[in-house]
Design a protein around this motif. Sequence first.
Motif, short mmCIF file in Angstrom:
data_model
loop_
_atom_site.label_atom_id
_atom_site.label_comp_id
_atom_site.label_asym_id
_atom_site.label_seq_id
_atom_site.Cartn_x
_atom_site.Cartn_y
_atom_site.Cartn_z
N ARG A 323 0.83 -1.19 0.00
CA ARG A 323 0.00 0.00 0.00
C ARG A 323 0.88 1.25 0.00
N VAL A 324 0.41 2.27 -0.69
CA VAL A 324 1.11 3.56 -0.73
C VAL A 324 0.15 4.58 -0.12
N GLU A 325 0.29 4.80 1.16
CA GLU A 325 -0.63 5.68 1.89
C GLU A 325 -0.20 7.13 1.73
N GLN A 326 -0.55 7.70 0.59
CA GLN A 326 -0.17 9.07 0.28
C GLN A 326 -1.33 9.77 -0.43
N THR A 327 -1.37 11.10 -0.26
CA THR A 327 -2.29 11.93 -1.03
C THR A 327 -1.48 12.62 -2.11
N VAL A 328 -1.88 12.42 -3.38
CA VAL A 328 -1.12 12.96 -4.50
C VAL A 328 -2.05 13.75 -5.43
N THR A 329 -1.44 14.57 -6.24
CA THR A 329 -2.14 15.23 -7.34
C THR A 329 -1.33 15.00 -8.60
N TYR A 330 -1.97 15.18 -9.75
CA TYR A 330 -1.30 14.83 -11.01
C TYR A 330 -1.22 16.04 -11.94
N GLY A 355 -4.22 2.26 -1.47
CA GLY A 355 -3.90 3.26 -0.46
C GLY A 355 -3.69 4.66 -0.99
N LEU A 356 -3.53 4.80 -2.30
CA LEU A 356 -3.22 6.11 -2.87
C LEU A 356 -4.50 6.94 -3.05
N LYS A 357 -4.47 8.16 -2.55
CA LYS A 357 -5.58 9.09 -2.73
C LYS A 357 -5.18 10.14 -3.74
N ILE A 358 -5.96 10.32 -4.81
CA ILE A 358 -5.64 11.26 -5.87
C ILE A 358 -6.63 12.41 -5.84
N VAL A 359 -6.12 13.63 -5.76
CA VAL A 359 -6.98 14.82 -5.77
C VAL A 359 -6.69 15.61 -7.05
N PRO A 360 -7.73 16.19 -7.66
CA PRO A 360 -7.53 16.91 -8.92
C PRO A 360 -6.71 18.17 -8.73
N LEU A 361 -5.93 18.51 -9.75
CA LEU A 361 -5.08 19.70 -9.72
C LEU A 361 -5.67 20.79 -10.61
N PRO A 362 -5.94 21.97 -10.07
CA PRO A 362 -6.39 23.08 -10.92
C PRO A 362 -5.35 23.40 -11.99
N ASN A 392 -0.95 26.10 -7.29
CA ASN A 392 -2.07 25.19 -7.54
C ASN A 392 -1.88 23.86 -6.84
N VAL A 393 -0.64 23.36 -6.85
CA VAL A 393 -0.36 22.09 -6.15
C VAL A 393 -0.62 22.25 -4.66
N ARG A 394 -0.16 23.35 -4.09
CA ARG A 394 -0.34 23.57 -2.65
C ARG A 394 -1.83 23.68 -2.29
N SER A 395 -2.62 24.19 -3.21
CA SER A 395 -4.06 24.34 -2.94
C SER A 395 -4.76 22.98 -2.78
N THR A 396 -4.15 21.93 -3.30
CA THR A 396 -4.75 20.58 -3.20
C THR A 396 -4.45 19.92 -1.86
N LYS A 397 -3.48 20.46 -1.11
CA LYS A 397 -3.01 19.88 0.17
C LYS A 397 -2.29 18.55 -0.04
N ALA A 398 -1.97 18.19 -1.28
CA ALA A 398 -1.25 16.95 -1.54
C ALA A 398 0.23 17.13 -1.20
N SER A 399 0.84 16.09 -0.68
CA SER A 399 2.27 16.15 -0.34
C SER A 399 3.15 15.73 -1.51
N ILE A 400 2.53 15.12 -2.52
CA ILE A 400 3.27 14.64 -3.69
C ILE A 400 2.54 15.09 -4.95
N CYS A 401 3.30 15.60 -5.91
CA CYS A 401 2.75 15.90 -7.24
C CYS A 401 3.40 14.94 -8.23
N VAL A 402 2.58 14.25 -8.98
CA VAL A 402 3.05 13.25 -9.94
C VAL A 402 3.08 13.89 -11.33
N THR A 427 7.57 5.70 -10.29
CA THR A 427 8.13 5.58 -8.93
C THR A 427 7.09 5.02 -7.96
N LEU A 428 5.86 5.53 -8.02
CA LEU A 428 4.81 5.06 -7.13
C LEU A 428 4.35 3.65 -7.51
N LEU A 429 4.29 3.35 -8.80
CA LEU A 429 3.92 2.01 -9.25
C LEU A 429 4.96 0.99 -8.80
#
Length: 441
Positions: A323-330, A355-362, A392-402, A427-429
Amino acid sequence: MGEKAIHLDQRTYSRGLSCVHCGLCLPACPTYVATGYEGDSPRGRIQLMLGLADGRIEATDTVRRHLDLCLDCRGCETACPSGVVYHELLEESRAQLDKTRPPQNRFIRWMFFHVLTKPFRLKMALLPPRILQKLGMYNFLVRKSGLVHALPAGMQKMESMLPPGKIWPRALPRRTPAKGGTRNVKLGQDEGTRRVIFFPGCVGSVFGEDLNRQAVELLSACGAEVIIPRGQTCCGAIHMHNGADGPAQKMARQNIDAMLPINGPKVDYMCSTIAGCGAMLREYDFVLREDKKYAWRAQEFVKRMRDISEVLLDLGLPAMKYRVEQTVTYHDACHLAHAQKVVAAPRRLLAQIPGLKIVPLPESDLCCGAAGTYNLTEPAMAAKLAQRKIANVRSTKASICVAGNIGCQMHLQANAGASIRFVHPVTLLHQAVFGPAPGAA
């Protein structure tokens, strides 16, 4: 009517005539968004290029500046309802203009053609800073001492993007055997071993050694035999985008000979982890369209060229045990989304990671400012666009941008600092399939 400032191939010239001036490209153009000037928009630049070709305007410094400031990100092509292939018009116009003026940024241009595109030379150039990094002296001697500020702006930008790395990155093996079974996802049938030609790239083979190794391991685990042929060279993108179309064509021929030789073994796919290289490789049919010997071979080459995400999706990933317990944006790399039209594949792969949570990036498909070598020739505009992307990445609160391009990753990481990690989907895969790398957070 004055003398023509540039001469364009009629097919290229017709690209500009397809523009209906609707303005739908304006919000998709990073420089227009940043400056608000019509001359910095796609339709404005098209009129400038047609005016130069018709002899209606002269190649003044102002006209050249509007064209130089274009990132060639091709966001306008995605937005255009008329199907204008803008980049062909821009690249040919730039090549013509470069013949009528002394090269700008001579040292940076020399670095592009003779160091960045030569992995061995690039490793040699990086050897002193890598040794200083290893000794823990680099920041003190180069950055804190102020030595870096004595460098030209382009070199300062280049230095700022230098990540920690190995003193001498190792080359990937020429052949990696298949270690897993391949199954046709669409048909649900076993396919047996597939043959994949992997393109590591010039900058990618030096700065992305670990990423490329992860990609090869994933392909092997998917049941593919991975080959890196001898004779591969630079894809030619840096040359093509800087007006040196002759050397770019020569590189295209060399890569076709190496990767898809006549009467060579069957090749199912060719792929790369680098969006910029992939976009160039997928356009060899255009680059060599006038070459009677290579035109048909270039078409066959392009049929097999894919982004790494497309190949992994087609092969079908092995079981993801971790599992990859992270919040990411793309972030959509321009040469992946706009040039190669690859948008869904990376997202579909990321969605499979447990485990990966993906949030949309403006504004996910608005250029970050990297644009190949653009961030070295136009560091001020590149930094402005990077800060917009990072906000825009910071607005998503994600710690990782893919992002599916090492150039985007390095450019954004240098501007964001350590508060956000920028990583490739591979890398995440790889982490989900093989587990975290030793020492990884």
